[in-house]
Motif scaffolding. Structure first.
Motif, PDB file in Angstrom:
ATOM      1  N   VAL A 146      -5.549  -4.820  -3.146  1.00  0.00           N
ATOM      2  CA  VAL A 146      -4.905  -4.511  -1.864  1.00  0.00           C
ATOM      3  C   VAL A 146      -5.315  -3.132  -1.355  1.00  0.00           C
ATOM      4  O   VAL A 146      -5.240  -2.873  -0.152  1.00  0.00           O
ATOM      5  CB  VAL A 146      -3.366  -4.625  -1.966  1.00  0.00           C
ATOM      6  N   ALA A 147      -5.745  -2.242  -2.261  1.00  0.00           N
ATOM      7  CA  ALA A 147      -6.239  -0.938  -1.805  1.00  0.00           C
ATOM      8  C   ALA A 147      -7.509  -1.108  -0.980  1.00  0.00           C
ATOM      9  O   ALA A 147      -7.763  -0.353  -0.039  1.00  0.00           O
ATOM     10  CB  ALA A 147      -6.510  -0.024  -3.001  1.00  0.00           C
ATOM     11  N   GLU A 148      -8.318  -2.107  -1.328  1.00  0.00           N
ATOM     12  CA  GLU A 148      -9.555  -2.358  -0.598  1.00  0.00           C
ATOM     13  C   GLU A 148      -9.314  -3.059   0.735  1.00  0.00           C
ATOM     14  O   GLU A 148     -10.089  -2.904   1.668  1.00  0.00           O
ATOM     15  CB  GLU A 148     -10.499  -3.231  -1.443  1.00  0.00           C
ATOM     16  N   GLU A 160      -7.291   4.964   0.667  1.00  0.00           N
ATOM     17  CA  GLU A 160      -7.438   3.544   0.942  1.00  0.00           C
ATOM     18  C   GLU A 160      -7.887   3.353   2.385  1.00  0.00           C
ATOM     19  O   GLU A 160      -7.887   4.292   3.186  1.00  0.00           O
ATOM     20  CB  GLU A 160      -6.111   2.814   0.707  1.00  0.00           C
ATOM     21  N   THR A 161      -8.260   2.136   2.705  1.00  0.00           N
ATOM     22  CA  THR A 161      -8.685   1.818   4.063  1.00  0.00           C
ATOM     23  C   THR A 161      -7.601   2.185   5.067  1.00  0.00           C
ATOM     24  O   THR A 161      -6.443   1.811   4.910  1.00  0.00           O
ATOM     25  CB  THR A 161      -9.017   0.323   4.184  1.00  0.00           C
ATOM     26  N   GLY A 162      -8.002   2.935   6.096  1.00  0.00           N
ATOM     27  CA  GLY A 162      -7.047   3.372   7.112  1.00  0.00           C
ATOM     28  C   GLY A 162      -6.556   4.784   6.915  1.00  0.00           C
ATOM     29  O   GLY A 162      -5.912   5.340   7.817  1.00  0.00           O
ATOM     30  N   HIS A 204       0.848  -1.190   0.000  1.00  0.00           N
ATOM     31  CA  HIS A 204       0.000   0.000   0.000  1.00  0.00           C
ATOM     32  C   HIS A 204       0.887   1.245   0.000  1.00  0.00           C
ATOM     33  O   HIS A 204       1.840   1.334   0.759  1.00  0.00           O
ATOM     34  CB  HIS A 204      -0.890   0.038   1.252  1.00  0.00           C
ATOM     35  N   GLU A 205       0.539   2.202  -0.832  1.00  0.00           N
ATOM     36  CA  GLU A 205       1.305   3.442  -0.876  1.00  0.00           C
ATOM     37  C   GLU A 205       0.970   4.334   0.309  1.00  0.00           C
ATOM     38  O   GLU A 205      -0.141   4.317   0.827  1.00  0.00           O
ATOM     39  CB  GLU A 205       0.982   4.212  -2.167  1.00  0.00           C
ATOM     40  N   ASP A 206       1.956   5.126   0.736  1.00  0.00           N
ATOM     41  CA  ASP A 206       1.663   6.203   1.682  1.00  0.00           C
ATOM     42  C   ASP A 206       1.085   7.377   0.893  1.00  0.00           C
ATOM     43  O   ASP A 206       1.521   7.668  -0.214  1.00  0.00           O
ATOM     44  CB  ASP A 206       2.941   6.642   2.409  1.00  0.00           C
ATOM     45  N   HIS A 207       0.095   8.042   1.484  1.00  0.00           N
ATOM     46  CA  HIS A 207      -0.598   9.107   0.770  1.00  0.00           C
ATOM     47  C   HIS A 207      -0.433  10.443   1.480  1.00  0.00           C
ATOM     48  O   HIS A 207      -0.427  10.518   2.700  1.00  0.00           O
ATOM     49  CB  HIS A 207      -2.100   8.790   0.657  1.00  0.00           C
TER      50      HIS A 207
END
Length: 732
Positions: free
Chosen positions: A468-470, A421-423, A380-383
Motif C-alpha cells: 500500500v506504500a507503493e 510514499e506516493t503523494g 497509509h501513515e501520515d508523515h
C-alpha cells in the motif's frame, strides 16, 4: 514542426541532469490498453539514439515495460519514466497503463507532466475512458496532441481517424483538432492494403519518406499538391483562428499569403496554450531501421510545441501547519518543493521514489523533510519526518543512470527514502512545506485474503504495508466485525497484480476467501429471558439468576442497559456483571453469529447466593438470559445499505438503472450533468455490490464511474436472511 526536411540528430541517448527548466519537457502518454503507447515510447527512444536498433537498452531490456509482471501479462501495469534527449532538450516520457484498473498510475503521470500525448489506434478508434481523460486534461488546461498508431493494420484509415478524433476531442470546435500531416501510401499489397510509408507536411508542403528506415525529405510532385490543398487550407484557418494577431484572419481571407514561419510560430503558441490540438501519425521502425514513421515529427512537436515547466503554474503549497505559502513558478533557486509521484521496491536497492521537482534543486545525499499526504483511511501513515536521501538517477529500463542534481521542472528517481510514499512532499528540513495532494480514485473492489501458511502469516503484515506504500489507490482494511484482512482494489487486474507482487516481490503467498459484509442482528419484538447459572460440584460453587426484558430500539441506538432491580434481588456489585455478560453475548450474536444491536435490555429481577455468587457467574447468567429471550422471538438480520452515485453516459442510463433494481436497489433520483452524462443516485445493499466495480465497467463499456458511502443497516428480506442463516449453519 513540419518545416524541416532533415532529422535532428539525437544526443548520445544518455539522459543527463538538466541545467535549466527551459531545456526540459515532461510529457505523459495516454490511451487505451493496446493503443501502442509503449511501442511509441520505444520508437521515440530509438530515433533519439537512446536505444539500439532492436529497441533495447544496453542490458538487453526494453525501456518501458521491464517489470516481470508486465512481461507475463503482456501489458503495462505501472507508470514508467523514459528520459531521452532531442535537439538539446531533455524529454521525460511518462508511459502510463491504458487499462482502467491502473488509473492511479495514469493520475500520477498527469501530475508529473506538463503536456499529454493521446495515443489512438487507427484500427480501434477512441474509447470512452480516453474521452474521459481528455476531459480531465481540458479541465486543467493541459496542452495535448494526438498520435495515431497502428497504421500498418489492414483496416487502418488515417483520414477517417483524424475525423473521429476531431469529433471526439474537438467539442464545440472540431477545427481545433486537425492533422499536421497527410499519409504517403506505398504500393498496394495482395490484400489491397497500401501501407503508409511517409508523411506530407501540410505547412511546409514537403514530403518525408521513411520507407528506407531513414527520414528523407523532398518536394512533392505536382500531382500531389491538389491532394493536400484542402487539408492545408483548413489547417491554416484553424491555426489563424487561435493566433494572437486578430487581423491575420481578415488578411488571409482577403487573399494575403501568410508566411509559413509565422504559421508555425502561431501553431506552437496555440499548442503550448492548450487551445489547438494537432494530430500526428507514428509507427515503429521495422527490419532494423533507425527511425520509425513520424517519430521525428513527434519529437519536434514535443520540443518546439509543448510548454516548458516554466509555463506551468506553481502548485498550491502550505506550511505543515496549514498556512499558505507563495511560490515562484519553477524556480531552481527557490525553496525545495518536490513530490513523490511513484514508489517502487527494488530487490537490490530497496525503495525507489520517482520525484517531480516543482521548486528548488534536489541534490543527492542531502537531508529533506517528508510531509505526509492524509491517506490514513487507506492504510497509509501520515508523515512528518526528516530523511537523508541517497543517489539521484534517471531510469532507463532496469538501469539507473546517476544524476548530479535535479532542478525545478525535472524528474528523477531517489533512492533510500524509506518512509516517503506516493503523494508525499519533499522539502528543506529547515523549511518544511506540503503540496496539495492530487485526487485519487477510490478503490471499490474488495479482496479478502488470508495467509497461506504460518510462514506467510509472519511476513504478511510487512508485505501488505509495503504494497500500500507503493500504491495510494489501494486501501488496506482490518475489518473488526468480520475479522478479515481486505485489500480494496480498483478492479480484477489491479487485484491480480497486487497478489502477484505479494508473492514474487515480498515472498508472501495468500489465499483469496469470500468477502463478508458486516451483518448485524436485532430483536423484531419485545421478549423476556431468564438466565440461570447454578452449579455445585464440590468446593466453591457458582450461583446467579437474572431476569431481563429486551425491546427493539431505532436504528443506530446501539445497546442500552437499564437497571430496574428492587429490593437488592441482585446485589449492586453484580449488576455491572450482568451488563457485561449481556454485552459480550450481544457482540457474539444470538442467531447467526453477527453482532446484536439497537436493543434496550432491562434487568428486572434475579437471585444471588451469599457464598457462591460471583462476577463470572452473573456474567454467564446475563448471557444466558439474552440467548433465552432471543429464542422466544423473531430476530432480524440487518444488512449494510450503501448510498451509491453512478455517473454514466446517457446511452447507458436505462441499463444501469435496470441493473441496480436487480440488485435490490432503490433509485432515489437522477440528475443531468454536462457532457451527455447522467448522475444516478440509489441505495443498494452492500452484499449486492461487492463486484459492482467490475460489473459496471462491463455494463457501460468502461465509461461509467461510481462512488459509495455507508448509509445505514436495515432488515434483510426474509428469504435472503434465511439463506444467510443456512450458510452460517453449513459453515459451522
Amino acid at each position: 514542426m513540419g518545416d524541416k526536411a532533415n532529422a535532428h540528430p539525437g544526443a548520445a541517448g544518455r539522459a543527463t541532469a538538466a541545467d535549466h527548466p527551459a531545456s526540459v519537457r515532461n510529457v505523459v502518454l495516454v490511451g487505451h490498453s493496446g493503443s501502442g503507447k509503449t511501442t511509441l515510447v520505444e520508437a521515440l527512444a530509438l530515433t533519439a539514439g537512446a536505444v539500439n536498433r532492436a529497441g533495447r537498452v544496453e542490458d538487453g531490456g526494453t525501456v518501458s515495460d521491464y517489470d516481470e509482471i508486465e512481461h507475463r501479462q503482456q501489458r503495462s501495469v505501472q507508470l514508467s519514466l523514459v528520459p531521452v534527449e532531442w535537439d538539446g532538450i531533455k524529454i521525460n516520457l511518462l508511459d502510463t497503463p491504458g487499462y482502467a484498473d491502473f488509473v492511479g498510475e495514469l493520475r500520477a503521470g498527469l501530475r508529473a507532466a506538463d503536456a499529454a500525448l493521446f495515443v489512438v489506434s487507427a484500427s480501434d478508434g477512441v474509447d470512452g475512458s480516453t474521452r474521459m481523460v481528455w476531459e480531465e486534461c481540458a479541465a486543467v488546461g493541459m496542452p495535448r496532441a494526438i498520435v495515431v498508431t497502428h497504421l500498418e493494420a489492414a483496416r487502418a484509415d488515417y483520414e477517417e481517424m483524424t475525423r473521429i478524433c476531431a469529433e471526439a476531442f474537438g467539442g464545440d470546435d472540431p477545427d481545433a483538432v486537425l492533422p499536421l500531416y497527410l499519409p504517403l501510401h506505398g504500393p498496394q499489397g495482395p490484400d489491397g492494403h497500401a501501407p503508409v510509408t511517409g508523411l506530407i507536411g501540410l505547412l511546409s508542403q514537403q514530403l518525408f519518406d521513411y520507407s528506407s528506415g531513414e527520414r528523407k525529405g523532398s518536394e512533392p510532385g505536382e500531382d500531389q499538391l491538389p491532394e493536400i490543398e484542402e487539408a492545408r487550407n483548413r489547417l491554416i484557418e484553424g491555426i489563424i483562428a487561435e493566433s494572437e494577431d486578430e487581423t491575420l484572419m481578415d488578411r488571409y481571407l482577403g487573399g494575403e499569403q501568410v508566411d509559413v514561419k509565422t504559421l508555425i510560430e502561431d501553431l506552437e503558441r496555440a499548442v503550448a496554450r492548450g487551445t489547438f490540438f494537432p494530430v500526428l501519425a507514428a509507427a515503429p521502425a521495422i527490419d532494423g531501421a533507425r527511425q520509425g514513421l513520424g517519430t521525428v515529427e513527434v519529437l519536434e512537436l514535443i520540443t518546439r510545441g509543448f510548454p516548458t515547466p516554466l509555463e506551468r503554474e506553481a502548485p498550491r503549497v502550505t506550511t505543515v501547519d496549514g498556512k499558505p505559502r507563495e511560490l515562484k513558478a519553477c524556480d531552481p533557486d527557490g525553496p525545495l518543493v518536490a513530490e513523490v509521484v511513484k514508489t517502487a521496491s527494488d530487490p537490490y536497492v530497496g525503495r525507489v521514489s520517482m520525484v517531480r521537482v516543482f521548486s528548488g534543486t534536489l541534490h543527492p545525499d542531502e537531508t529533506v523533510h517528508v510531509s505526509g499526504h492524509g491517506l490514513a483511511d487507506r492504510g497509509h501513515e501520515d508523515h512528518d519526518v526528516d530523511e537523508r536521501i541517497g543517489a539521484l538517477s534517471a531510469p532507463f529500463g532496469k538501469q539507473q543512470r546517476t544524476l548530479s542534481h535535479a532542478i525545478a521542472g525535472d524528474l528523477a528517481c531517489v533512492a533510500k527514502l524509506s518512509r516517503a510514499e506516493t503523494g508525499d512532499t519533499l522539502s528543506a528540513k529547515d523549511d518544511p512545506l506540503l503540496m496539495e495532494p492530487w485526487q485519487m480514485p477510490d478503490p471499490l473492489l474488495p479482496l479478502a485474503i488470508q495467509a497461506h501458511s504460518k510462514a506467510d502469516e509472519d511476513k504478511l503484515s510487512q508485505g501488505l504495508s509495503r504494497l500500500v506504500a507503493e500504491d495510494p489507490t489501494m486501501r488496506l482494511e482490518q475489518n473488526q466485525n468480520t475479522h478479515q484482512v481486505v485489500l480494496w482494489c480498483l478492479g480484477e487486474a489491479h487485484a491480480d497484480v497486487a497478489l502477484e507482487r505479494l508473492r514474487s516481490r515480498y515472498g508472501v503467498q495468500v489465499d483469496v476467501v469470500p468477502h463478508k459484509v458486516s451483518l448485524r442482528e436485532t430483536f423484531a419484538n419485545k421478549a423476556a429471558g431468564r438466565g440461570r447459572h447454578v452449579k455445585q460440584s464440590g468446593g466453591h460453587g457458582q450461583y446467579a439468576i437474572c431476569e431481563i426484558e429486551v425491546e427493539p430500539l431505532p436504528g443506530g441506538s446501539g445497546i442500552e442497559f437499564v437497571d430496574k432491580v428492587v429490593g437488592g434481588a441482585v446485589p449492586r456489585q453484580f449488576i455491572p456483571s450482568v451488563e457485561k455478560g449481556v454485552r459480550a453475548q450481544a457482540a457474539k450474536g444470538v442467531a447467526a453469529g453477527h453482532p446484536l444491536v439497537d436493543i434496550r435490555v432491562t434487568l428486572l429481577d434475579g437471585k444471588a447466593h451469599s457464598v457462591d455468587s460471583s462476577d463470572a457467574a452473573f456474567q454467564t447468567a446475563g448471557a444466558l438470559a439474552l440467548r433465552e429471550a432471543a429464542a422466544d422471538t423473531k430476530i432480524h438480520l440487518l444488512e449494510p445499505v450503501a448510498e451509491v452515485s453512478v455517473l454514466v453516459g446517457d446511452d447507458y442510463v436505462g441499463a444501469v438503472m435496470s441493473d441496480l433494481s436487480g440488485r435490490r436497489g432503490r433509485v432515489l433520483g437522477t440528475e443531468q450533468t454536462s457532457g451527455g452524462r447522467t448522475l444516478i443516485k440509489a441505495e443498494v445493499p452492500e452484499i449486492e455490490i461487492g463486484r459492482y466495480a467490475v460489473d459496471l465497467r462491463s455494463l457501460s463499456h468502461g465509461t461509467a464511474r461510481f462512488n459509495r458511502s455507508y448509509a445505514r443497516h436495515e432488515p434483510m428480506p426474509p428469504q435472503v436472511a434465511e439463506r444467510i442463516r443456512e450458510e452460517a449453519r453449513d459453515a459451522s
